[in-house]
Scaffold this motif. Sequence first.
Motif, short mmCIF file in Angstrom:
data_model
loop_
_atom_site.label_atom_id
_atom_site.label_comp_id
_atom_site.label_asym_id
_atom_site.label_seq_id
_atom_site.Cartn_x
_atom_site.Cartn_y
_atom_site.Cartn_z
N ASP A 149 0.83 -1.21 0.00
CA ASP A 149 0.00 0.00 0.00
C ASP A 149 0.86 1.26 0.00
N LEU A 150 1.92 1.24 0.79
CA LEU A 150 2.81 2.40 0.86
C LEU A 150 3.59 2.58 -0.43
N LEU A 151 4.02 1.47 -1.02
CA LEU A 151 4.73 1.53 -2.30
C LEU A 151 3.84 2.14 -3.38
N SER A 152 2.58 1.73 -3.42
CA SER A 152 1.63 2.30 -4.40
C SER A 152 1.49 3.80 -4.21
N GLU A 153 1.43 4.25 -2.96
CA GLU A 153 1.30 5.69 -2.69
C GLU A 153 2.56 6.45 -3.12
N ILE A 154 3.71 5.84 -2.92
CA ILE A 154 4.97 6.48 -3.36
C ILE A 154 5.00 6.58 -4.88
N ASN A 159 -0.95 -1.81 -12.82
CA ASN A 159 -2.29 -2.14 -12.34
C ASN A 159 -3.30 -1.12 -12.88
N ARG A 160 -4.40 -1.60 -13.43
CA ARG A 160 -5.39 -0.72 -14.08
C ARG A 160 -5.98 0.30 -13.10
N ALA A 161 -6.29 -0.12 -11.88
CA ALA A 161 -6.84 0.81 -10.88
C ALA A 161 -5.80 1.86 -10.49
N PHE A 162 -4.56 1.42 -10.38
CA PHE A 162 -3.48 2.37 -10.06
C PHE A 162 -3.33 3.40 -11.17
N ARG A 195 -3.76 8.88 -13.36
CA ARG A 195 -4.23 9.82 -14.39
C ARG A 195 -5.13 10.90 -13.79
N GLU A 196 -5.93 10.53 -12.79
CA GLU A 196 -6.79 11.53 -12.14
C GLU A 196 -5.94 12.57 -11.41
N ILE A 197 -4.90 12.13 -10.73
CA ILE A 197 -4.05 13.04 -9.97
C ILE A 197 -3.11 13.84 -10.89
N HIS A 198 -2.62 13.19 -11.95
CA HIS A 198 -1.67 13.83 -12.87
C HIS A 198 -2.25 13.81 -14.29
N ASP A 241 -7.55 3.02 -21.18
CA ASP A 241 -6.18 3.45 -21.43
C ASP A 241 -5.86 3.51 -22.92
N ALA A 242 -6.81 3.11 -23.77
CA ALA A 242 -6.56 3.04 -25.20
C ALA A 242 -7.23 4.21 -25.93
N LEU A 243 -6.92 4.31 -27.20
CA LEU A 243 -7.46 5.38 -28.04
C LEU A 243 -7.97 4.75 -29.32
N SER A 244 -9.20 5.04 -29.69
CA SER A 244 -9.74 4.55 -30.95
C SER A 244 -10.23 5.74 -31.77
N TYR A 245 -10.48 5.49 -33.04
CA TYR A 245 -10.91 6.56 -33.93
C TYR A 245 -12.27 6.20 -34.53
N LEU A 246 -13.09 7.21 -34.68
CA LEU A 246 -14.39 7.06 -35.31
C LEU A 246 -14.36 7.76 -36.66
N TYR A 247 -14.85 7.06 -37.68
CA TYR A 247 -14.98 7.68 -39.00
C TYR A 247 -16.47 7.87 -39.24
N VAL A 248 -16.90 9.12 -39.35
CA VAL A 248 -18.31 9.44 -39.53
C VAL A 248 -18.51 9.93 -40.96
N LEU A 249 -19.45 9.29 -41.66
CA LEU A 249 -19.75 9.65 -43.04
C LEU A 249 -21.25 9.90 -43.16
N MET A 250 -21.62 11.06 -43.70
CA MET A 250 -23.03 11.41 -43.84
C MET A 250 -23.31 11.78 -45.29
N HIS A 251 -24.42 11.26 -45.81
CA HIS A 251 -24.86 11.57 -47.18
C HIS A 251 -26.32 11.97 -47.16
N GLN A 252 -26.67 12.88 -48.05
CA GLN A 252 -28.08 13.20 -48.25
C GLN A 252 -28.60 12.32 -49.38
N THR A 253 -29.76 11.73 -49.18
CA THR A 253 -30.34 10.87 -50.21
C THR A 253 -31.23 11.71 -51.13
N THR A 254 -31.62 11.11 -52.25
CA THR A 254 -32.42 11.85 -53.24
C THR A 254 -33.80 12.24 -52.72
N ASP A 255 -34.27 11.55 -51.67
CA ASP A 255 -35.58 11.90 -51.11
C ASP A 255 -35.46 12.93 -49.98
#
Length: 196
Positions: free
Chosen positions: A12-17, A43-46, A51-54, A168-182
């Motif tokens: 516990d003390l090592l984690s705090e350090i 450790n994921r929780a660590f 990240r919250e603190i720094h 902890d990861a980063l992903s990308y979204l590709y958004v494509l929008m088209h207007q239809t003939t109607d």
Amino acid sequence: MAAISKVLEDDDLLSEILLRTVFTTTLLNSALVCTRWLAHASNRAFLHRFREIHPPRLLGFYINKGQNTPHFIPILPQPRELTAVIRHATSSLGTYQRVPSVPTYILGCRNGNVLIRQHDKIGTTFAVHNMVCPERGMDILPPFPRPQSPYLFDGTAYSRIMSKEEGDALSYLYVLMHQTTDGKHRVYIYILKHGI
């Protein structure tokens, strides 16, 4: 020596350090001490608490000055612990220039990952460059799909690439929008993860 051992053997003390190392570069060096320290530092929780603190800090920005490769301008002053990271950001992007005459455009940057676009006679290439670990190379994104439909109305397409944090990861979204003939709109969303 006995007092130091008593402190460092307390998990516990090592984690705090480790939590108070402030910089991710220092945390990485601490994780290399031994497998026990690595287990704490990875450790994921660590990492979530760390990240919250720094929270990530702004190291600088890229500018295009009419040249093929954008230049990284660091925001000064920065702590000495980040000198190597800033040096990587300043020098590594140009090493991935596919062809000297092909300009590189930066579309976004988050957590050390830079999304770039290069356009030549063959077509447009999108890639992700990791500034912290440039030796990993550049991840080339696959060609983006275009919906095939007889009902699409020409000239009304809109597309955008956006980044999204997932844990902890980063992903990308590709958004494509088209207007239809109607007169209706169709929106297609593609999630890009690990080159897929």
